[in-house]
Design a protein around this motif. Structure first.
Motif, mmCIF file in Angstrom:
data_model
loop_
_atom_site.group_PDB
_atom_site.id
_atom_site.type_symbol
_atom_site.label_atom_id
_atom_site.label_comp_id
_atom_site.label_asym_id
_atom_site.label_seq_id
_atom_site.Cartn_x
_atom_site.Cartn_y
_atom_site.Cartn_z
ATOM 1 N N ASN A 25 83.526 55.084 76.539
ATOM 2 C CA ASN A 25 81.454 54.035 76.584
ATOM 3 C C ASN A 25 81.814 52.821 76.821
ATOM 4 O OD1 ASN A 25 79.886 56.302 76.796
ATOM 5 N ND2 ASN A 25 79.346 55.916 75.124
ATOM 6 N N LEU A 26 83.339 52.505 76.187
ATOM 7 C CA LEU A 26 84.052 51.024 75.984
ATOM 8 C C LEU A 26 84.421 50.523 76.847
ATOM 9 C CD1 LEU A 26 85.649 50.317 72.302
ATOM 10 C CD2 LEU A 26 83.913 48.832 73.016
ATOM 11 N N ASN A 27 85.480 51.952 77.427
ATOM 12 C CA ASN A 27 86.273 51.240 78.894
ATOM 13 C C ASN A 27 84.863 51.013 80.030
ATOM 14 O OD1 ASN A 27 89.063 51.287 77.430
ATOM 15 N ND2 ASN A 27 88.770 53.910 77.667
ATOM 16 N N GLN A 87 89.229 50.816 67.374
ATOM 17 C CA GLN A 87 90.036 52.112 67.360
ATOM 18 C C GLN A 87 90.463 51.188 68.243
ATOM 19 O OE1 GLN A 87 89.702 55.482 65.445
ATOM 20 N NE2 GLN A 87 90.122 54.467 63.629
ATOM 21 N N PHE A 88 89.657 51.574 69.698
ATOM 22 C CA PHE A 88 90.085 51.064 70.853
ATOM 23 C C PHE A 88 89.811 49.734 71.139
ATOM 24 C CE2 PHE A 88 88.127 55.743 69.773
ATOM 25 C CZ PHE A 88 89.648 56.302 70.525
ATOM 26 N N GLY A 89 89.906 48.891 70.339
ATOM 27 C CA GLY A 89 90.092 47.704 70.257
ATOM 28 C C GLY A 89 89.367 46.574 70.914
ATOM 29 N N GLN A 90 88.194 47.259 69.896
ATOM 30 C CA GLN A 90 86.436 46.213 70.000
ATOM 31 C C GLN A 90 87.146 45.532 68.375
ATOM 32 O OE1 GLN A 90 84.447 45.267 72.140
ATOM 33 N NE2 GLN A 90 84.150 44.297 70.916
ATOM 34 N N LYS A 91 86.969 44.307 68.341
ATOM 35 C CA LYS A 91 86.587 43.234 67.752
ATOM 36 C C LYS A 91 85.469 42.626 66.919
ATOM 37 C CE LYS A 91 90.587 41.045 65.943
ATOM 38 N NZ LYS A 91 91.612 40.704 65.549
ATOM 39 N N ILE A 150 75.983 44.389 74.101
ATOM 40 C CA ILE A 150 75.861 45.709 74.567
ATOM 41 C C ILE A 150 76.083 46.289 73.467
ATOM 42 C CG2 ILE A 150 76.948 47.251 76.439
ATOM 43 C CD1 ILE A 150 76.034 44.466 77.469
ATOM 44 N N GLY A 151 74.898 47.111 73.080
ATOM 45 C CA GLY A 151 74.533 48.140 72.422
ATOM 46 C C GLY A 151 74.545 49.876 72.526
ATOM 47 N N THR A 152 73.092 50.096 73.185
ATOM 48 C CA THR A 152 73.423 51.881 73.541
ATOM 49 C C THR A 152 74.281 51.989 74.237
ATOM 50 O OG1 THR A 152 70.850 50.634 73.286
ATOM 51 C CG2 THR A 152 71.394 52.516 74.394
ATOM 52 N N ALA A 153 74.341 51.563 75.360
ATOM 53 C CA ALA A 153 75.576 51.136 76.394
ATOM 54 C C ALA A 153 77.303 52.336 76.003
ATOM 55 C CB ALA A 153 75.906 50.679 77.559
ATOM 56 N N ILE A 154 77.443 51.404 74.241
ATOM 57 C CA ILE A 154 78.447 51.993 73.477
ATOM 58 C C ILE A 154 78.138 53.089 72.481
ATOM 59 C CG2 ILE A 154 80.587 51.079 72.131
ATOM 60 C CD1 ILE A 154 79.553 48.064 73.112
ATOM 61 N N PHE A 155 77.429 52.607 71.791
ATOM 62 C CA PHE A 155 76.638 53.655 70.618
ATOM 63 C C PHE A 155 76.076 54.582 70.888
ATOM 64 C CE2 PHE A 155 78.616 50.214 69.097
ATOM 65 C CZ PHE A 155 79.649 50.232 68.528
ATOM 66 N N GLY A 156 75.118 54.314 72.072
ATOM 67 C CA GLY A 156 74.218 55.413 72.473
ATOM 68 C C GLY A 156 73.021 55.054 71.744
ATOM 69 N N GLU A 157 71.801 55.818 72.267
ATOM 70 C CA GLU A 157 70.143 55.493 71.427
ATOM 71 C C GLU A 157 70.735 55.808 70.227
ATOM 72 O OE1 GLU A 157 68.103 54.501 73.529
ATOM 73 O OE2 GLU A 157 69.088 55.062 75.642
ATOM 74 N N ARG A 158 69.717 54.068 69.303
ATOM 75 C CA ARG A 158 68.976 54.290 68.209
ATOM 76 C C ARG A 158 67.997 54.996 67.959
ATOM 77 N NH1 ARG A 158 70.993 49.108 69.816
ATOM 78 N NH2 ARG A 158 69.012 48.944 70.886
#
Ligand SMILES: *Cc1c(COP(=O)(O)O)cnc(C)c1O
Length: 227
Positions: free
Chosen positions: A7-9, A48-52, A218-226
Motif C-alpha cells: 500500500n505504501l509503495n 520498516q518500509f521507510g515511513q517516518k 492518508i489513512g485507509t489506503a495504507i492501513f485498511g478500513e478502520r
C-alpha cells in the motif's frame, strides 16, 4: 491483514506520478500516514518500509503508541480537534499540530511547549466550505490569525490545513485547493514565512498536489478500513 508495504509503495507511486504531471518536485510532497485506531504494530511495520511521519487524532491513544514505539524515530502529527485542556499534552508529545483554529489554543501550545524541544510546528485549520460539522476558521480570518500567532515563541506557524467538502469532479477539487494555495501565498507576501499546505486525502490527493499540497494525509489506503 493489510499489506502495508504494498500500500505504501502504491501511494508513493501515485504521489510521484502526480508530482511529475504537475511539474512539482516529488520531494516537496510529504506523505503523512494516518494511523488513528490502528495498532502500534502497524506503525512499526510502516516504519520498516521507510515511513517516518504519522498522524493521530486521539490524544490518549497516541500517547500509548508513543510509549510502545519509543525505540523508533517517528515524527508525530496531531491531526484531531484540539481542546484547551489537551494543549499541554499535545505540546509535550507531538512535533506538529495541524488543527489550530483559535488564538487561545495557539497561545497555550506556545506557552506549554517545553523549552528543551524545538518550537511545535502548527498549521491553521481552514473551514473552506463553512461546514458546521468541521472545525476551522473562515478564509477571510486567516491573515489576522496568522499574524496573531506567527510571533509566538513556542510554536512555528508552518501554513494551512483543510478538509474541503467532497466535490463532484477533479476540476472542482482543484478549485477548492486553489483558494487555499492563494491564501498561503498572500501570507507569504505579507512576510509571514509559511511552507506547508496540509491538504489532500485518498479521494482528492491528485487535485491537492496539482494545487501545491506539501503534505497529504492518508489513512485507509495504507492501513485498511478502520473498524
Ligand atoms: C482520518 C483522517 C485522515 C485520513 O483519512 P482516510 O480516509 O483514512 O485516508 C486524514 N486527515 C484527517 C484530519 C483525518 O482525521
Amino acid at each position: 491483514m493489510q499489506n502495508i508495504e504494498k500500500n505504501l509503495n502504491q501511494i508513493r507511486a501515485q504521489i510521484l506520478q502526480a508530482a511529475k504531471r504537475y511539474e512539482r518536485d516529488p520531494d516537496s510532497v510529504l506523505l503523512l500516514a494516518v494511523s488513528k485506531r490502528k495498532p502500534a504494530a502497524d506503525i512499526r511495520h510502516a516504519c520498516q518500509f521507510g515511513q517516518k511521519d504519522f498522524g493521530e487524532n486521539y490524544l490518549q491513544e497516541a500517547q500509548q503508541k508513543m510509549q510502545d514505539l519509543q525505540d523508533l524515530e517517528i515524527c508525530w502529527h496531531f491531526i484531531g480537534a484540539i481542546q484547551s485542556n489537551k494543549t499541554r499534552d499535545i505540546a509535550q508529545s507531538f512535533d506538529w499540530a495541524h488543527c489550530v483554529d483559535r488564538v487561545k489554543v495557539a497561545r497555550r501550545l506556545s506557552d506549554q511547549r517545553p523549552a528543551t524541544l524545538p518550537p511545535l510546528n502548527v498549521c491553521i485549520q481552514v473551514n473552506l466550505d463553512h461546514e458546521a460539522s468541521k472545525a476551522g476558521i473562515e478564509l477571510a480570518e486567516v491573515a489576522d490569525m496568522a499574524s496573531a500567532i506567527a510571533q509566538m515563541p513556542g510554536i512555528r506557524l508552518r501554513g494551512l490545513m483543510s478538509i474541503p467538502a467532497p466535490r463532484d469532479n477533479f476540476e472542482q477539487q482543484r478549485a477548492a485547493f486553489a483558494q487555499l494555495a492563494t491564501a498561503l501565498e498572500s501570507l507569504r507576501q505579507e512576510g509571514i514565512s509559511c511552507d506547508t499546505l496540509s491538504v489532500g486525502m485518498t479521494q482528492d490527493m491528485e487535485a491537492a498536489i496539482a494545487e501545491g499540497s506539501t503534505l497529504v494525509r492518508i489513512g485507509t489506503a495504507i492501513f485498511g478500513e478502520r473498524t
